[in-house]
Design a protein around this motif. Structure first.
Motif, PDB file in Angstrom:
ATOM      1  N   LEU A   1      -5.568 100.866  19.528  1.00 57.08           N
ATOM      2  CA  LEU A   1      -5.826 100.097  20.748  1.00 57.08           C
ATOM      3  C   LEU A   1      -5.909  98.605  20.443  1.00 57.08           C
ATOM      4  CD1 LEU A   1      -6.359  99.990  23.736  1.00 57.08           C
ATOM      5  CD2 LEU A   1      -8.734 100.655  23.309  1.00 57.08           C
ATOM      6  N   LEU A   2      -6.593  98.241  19.380  1.00 57.41           N
ATOM      7  CA  LEU A   2      -6.677  96.816  19.007  1.00 57.41           C
ATOM      8  C   LEU A   2      -5.292  96.261  18.668  1.00 57.41           C
ATOM      9  CD1 LEU A   2      -9.936  96.858  16.859  1.00 57.41           C
ATOM     10  CD2 LEU A   2      -9.654  95.914  19.150  1.00 57.41           C
ATOM     11  N   ALA A   3      -4.473  97.055  17.971  1.00 59.13           N
ATOM     12  CA  ALA A   3      -3.115  96.611  17.655  1.00 59.13           C
ATOM     13  C   ALA A   3      -2.292  96.447  18.928  1.00 59.13           C
ATOM     14  CB  ALA A   3      -2.445  97.610  16.714  1.00 59.13           C
ATOM     15  N   ALA A   4      -2.464  97.370  19.876  1.00 57.32           N
ATOM     16  CA  ALA A   4      -1.725  97.282  21.141  1.00 57.32           C
ATOM     17  C   ALA A   4      -2.133  96.043  21.928  1.00 57.32           C
ATOM     18  CB  ALA A   4      -1.973  98.546  21.967  1.00 57.32           C
ATOM     19  N   ILE A   5      -3.426  95.690  21.877  1.00 54.30           N
ATOM     20  CA  ILE A   5      -3.891  94.490  22.570  1.00 54.30           C
ATOM     21  C   ILE A   5      -3.228  93.244  21.988  1.00 54.30           C
ATOM     22  CG2 ILE A   5      -5.922  93.010  22.929  1.00 54.30           C
ATOM     23  CD1 ILE A   5      -7.548  95.665  23.168  1.00 54.30           C
ATOM     24  N   GLU A   6      -3.096  93.184  20.677  1.00 55.74           N
ATOM     25  CA  GLU A   6      -2.439  92.024  20.057  1.00 55.74           C
ATOM     26  C   GLU A   6      -0.971  91.955  20.455  1.00 55.74           C
ATOM     27  OE1 GLU A   6      -4.017  89.490  18.459  1.00 55.74           O
ATOM     28  OE2 GLU A   6      -5.645  90.666  19.338  1.00 55.74           O
ATOM     29  N   ARG A   7      -0.292  93.099  20.449  1.00 51.30           N
ATOM     30  CA  ARG A   7       1.112  93.093  20.863  1.00 51.30           C
ATOM     31  C   ARG A   7       1.271  92.696  22.329  1.00 51.30           C
ATOM     32  NH1 ARG A   7       0.992  98.096  18.291  1.00 51.30           N
ATOM     33  NH2 ARG A   7       1.255  99.187  20.281  1.00 51.30           N
ATOM     34  N   ALA A   8       0.266  93.020  23.122  1.00 47.45           N
ATOM     35  CA  ALA A   8       0.342  92.757  24.560  1.00 47.45           C
ATOM     36  C   ALA A   8      -0.209  91.390  24.943  1.00 47.45           C
ATOM     37  CB  ALA A   8      -0.413  93.848  25.322  1.00 47.45           C
ATOM     38  N   ALA A   9      -0.451  90.516  23.983  1.00 45.00           N
ATOM     39  CA  ALA A   9      -1.018  89.202  24.292  1.00 45.00           C
ATOM     40  C   ALA A   9      -0.242  88.467  25.385  1.00 45.00           C
ATOM     41  CB  ALA A   9      -1.114  88.355  23.027  1.00 45.00           C
ATOM     42  N   PRO A  10       1.093  88.430  25.352  1.00 43.40           N
ATOM     43  CA  PRO A  10       1.820  87.752  26.436  1.00 43.40           C
ATOM     44  C   PRO A  10       1.615  88.421  27.799  1.00 43.40           C
ATOM     45  CG  PRO A  10       3.238  88.039  24.516  1.00 43.40           C
ATOM     46  CD  PRO A  10       2.015  88.867  24.274  1.00 43.40           C
ATOM     47  N   LEU A  11       1.519  89.747  27.801  1.00 44.49           N
ATOM     48  CA  LEU A  11       1.287  90.453  29.068  1.00 44.49           C
ATOM     49  C   LEU A  11      -0.095  90.133  29.624  1.00 44.49           C
ATOM     50  CD1 LEU A  11       2.715  93.978  28.133  1.00 44.49           C
ATOM     51  CD2 LEU A  11       3.841  92.192  29.482  1.00 44.49           C
ATOM     52  N   LEU A  12      -1.113  90.117  28.754  1.00 53.20           N
ATOM     53  CA  LEU A  12      -2.466  89.781  29.192  1.00 53.20           C
ATOM     54  C   LEU A  12      -2.517  88.352  29.722  1.00 53.20           C
ATOM     55  CD1 LEU A  12      -4.399  91.403  26.219  1.00 53.20           C
ATOM     56  CD2 LEU A  12      -4.412  92.226  28.575  1.00 53.20           C
ATOM     57  N   ALA A  13      -1.829  87.434  29.042  1.00 54.79           N
ATOM     58  CA  ALA A  13      -1.803  86.038  29.489  1.00 54.79           C
ATOM     59  C   ALA A  13      -1.157  85.921  30.861  1.00 54.79           C
ATOM     60  CB  ALA A  13      -1.055  85.180  28.470  1.00 54.79           C
ATOM     61  N   ALA A  14      -0.100  86.704  31.090  1.00 51.06           N
ATOM     62  CA  ALA A  14       0.581  86.659  32.379  1.00 51.06           C
ATOM     63  C   ALA A  14      -0.308  87.194  33.502  1.00 51.06           C
ATOM     64  CB  ALA A  14       1.878  87.453  32.311  1.00 51.06           C
ATOM     65  N   ARG A  15      -1.149  88.176  33.188  1.00 49.76           N
ATOM     66  CA  ARG A  15      -2.056  88.720  34.216  1.00 49.76           C
ATOM     67  C   ARG A  15      -3.077  87.670  34.642  1.00 49.76           C
ATOM     68  NH1 ARG A  15       0.128  92.647  36.731  1.00 49.76           N
ATOM     69  NH2 ARG A  15      -1.878  93.515  37.351  1.00 49.76           N
ATOM     70  N   ILE A  16      -3.608  86.931  33.677  1.00 48.15           N
ATOM     71  CA  ILE A  16      -4.541  85.858  34.012  1.00 48.15           C
ATOM     72  C   ILE A  16      -3.826  84.771  34.812  1.00 48.15           C
ATOM     73  CG2 ILE A  16      -5.722  83.868  32.963  1.00 48.15           C
ATOM     74  CD1 ILE A  16      -7.584  86.139  33.004  1.00 48.15           C
ATOM     75  N   ALA A  17      -2.678  84.351  34.333  1.00 47.50           N
ATOM     76  CA  ALA A  17      -1.941  83.270  34.995  1.00 47.50           C
ATOM     77  C   ALA A  17      -1.524  83.660  36.413  1.00 47.50           C
ATOM     78  CB  ALA A  17      -0.713  82.897  34.168  1.00 47.50           C
ATOM     79  N   GLY A  18      -1.239  84.943  36.626  1.00 50.26           N
ATOM     80  CA  GLY A  18      -0.808  85.401  37.932  1.00 50.26           C
ATOM     81  C   GLY A  18      -1.943  85.737  38.887  1.00 50.26           C
ATOM     82  N   GLY A  19      -3.190  85.510  38.472  1.00 51.97           N
ATOM     83  CA  GLY A  19      -4.325  85.799  39.342  1.00 51.97           C
ATOM     84  C   GLY A  19      -4.585  87.278  39.549  1.00 51.97           C
ATOM     85  N   ARG A  20      -4.187  88.108  38.581  1.00 47.42           N
ATOM     86  CA  ARG A  20      -4.361  89.554  38.714  1.00 47.42           C
ATOM     87  C   ARG A  20      -5.681  90.057  38.149  1.00 47.42           C
ATOM     88  NH1 ARG A  20      -0.722  90.745  42.611  1.00 47.42           N
ATOM     89  NH2 ARG A  20       1.402  90.151  42.021  1.00 47.42           N
TER      90      ARG A  20
END
Length: 345
Positions: free
Chosen positions: A190-209
């Protein structure tokens, strides 16, 4: 139960205290008193690592918060916060328009009683829940998510919080006896998946999700009235209630799946996507699902602290069921797991 709490519960159960209580329900954090058409919630005077209801003032604040938050998704259900007072003749409920009492000893959230037969699990069990019901729930949530406030964090802070939640819950599960051979690979992947998903997480914040969500979107909190209502928001921690919309829906899907009704949540999610244009990546949904399964396993094991011994096996089985369901979050198996050591306290 303390003598003070036992006295309050006995009074609230008594004839005439709350217009004839017909049923009383004890939960982990409260007592609920049901009359023919109303419900009153009394919060227990407890302090836990994640909440503090230990004083009358803190319980008042929590009741006021629950009233405010509850009205967002169930505006005609949450009625008022009422005082439990000490008078010269004993305990009493303060009535509107009466002189202010000299001693307030507790507070209750007053609500409209909802028909049990309209609760989502009951409707599903009877085969009465429909696609139209799921669409109505999705539309209610879509409108709510559009108007609620957004998380104040930047991408780095959101990723840090996401990782911290995983490591904290993993450590708690280990301390509470979850099988390490099962737990450590889950947390590492799960921690490894979170690191790989860093751009996706950033996009969720930027998109107001990432929003001030409901926080505890379980099927038993959904009532299929017309229109539907959703009760019991997470009121005791503003930070825990800040969730990605995709995370909240992933949790709802996990809980519907446990009822054998994955189809209902899938319909809600699909209709929500149609309404909002929000279609999160599957790997992100898998991260959130796994995160919630770990958290719910920990919550189940917490119940061992105060449940009677006869119930212990049930709570352990529930925790293991959540851990077993993580295997269906297939997106987490790709890539090497992060190095993780879970300390047992």
């Amino acid at each position: 139960m303390t003598a003070d709490l036992a006295r309050k519960v006995a009074f609230l159960r008594s004839v005439g205290a709350l217009d004839h209580v017909v049923e009383t329900v004890e939960t982990h954090m409260s007592w609920v008193f049901l009359t023919a058409d109303a419900a009153y919630k009394l919060k227990k005077p407890i302090r836990l690592p994640f909440l503090d209801f230990s004083t009358v003032e803190l319980r008042r604040q929590s009741c006021e918060q629950e009233l405010r938050l509850g009205r967002r998704l169930a505006p005609d259900v949450y009625r008022a916060v009422v005082a439990l007072v000490e008078t010269s003749s004993g305990l009493a409920i303060a009535r509107a328009g009466e002189p202010a009492p000299s001693t307030v000893v507790d507070w209750l959230v007053a609500m409209r009683r909802l028909p049990t037969e309209r609760m989502l699990p009951q409707m599903l069990a009877r085969g009465m829940a429909s696609g139209a019901h799921a669409d109505a729930v999705a539309e209610l949530l879509a409108a709510f998510y559009r108007r609620t406030s957004r998380a104040p964090w930047d991408a780095a802070e959101y990723r840090r919080r996401t990782r911290t939640l995983v490591t904290t819950v993993g450590a708690e599960l280990a301390a509470r006896g979850a099988p390490r051979a099962q737990l450590e690979p889950i947390v590492g992947r799960l921690l490894a998946a979170i690191e790989r998903a860093a751009p996706l997480l950033a996009a969720r914040i930027a998109g107001g999700r990432v929003v001030d969500a409901h926080g505890d979107l379980r099927p038993e909190h959904v009532f299929l009235e017309s229109p539907p209502v959703i009760i019991d928001p997470l009121e005791f921690d503003d930070q825990l209630r800040m969730l990605d919309v995709a995370s909240e829906l992933a949790f709802f899907t996990l809980e519907c799946e446990r009822l054998g009704a994955r189809w209902f949540a899938d319909r809600v999610t699909a209709r929500h996507a149609e309404q909002t244009g929000d279609d999160p990546a599957p790997e992100l949904v898998a991260i959130y699902r796994t995160q919630h399964a770990l958290t719910r396993a920990a919550i189940a094991l917490r119940r061992l602290d105060d449940a009677p011994p006869a119930d212990h096996e049930r709570w352990r089985a529930k925790a293991l069921d959540y851990l077993a369901r993580i295997a269906t979050s297939g997106a987490l198996v790709n890539g090497s797991p992060s190095s993780v050591v879970i300390e047992r306290s």
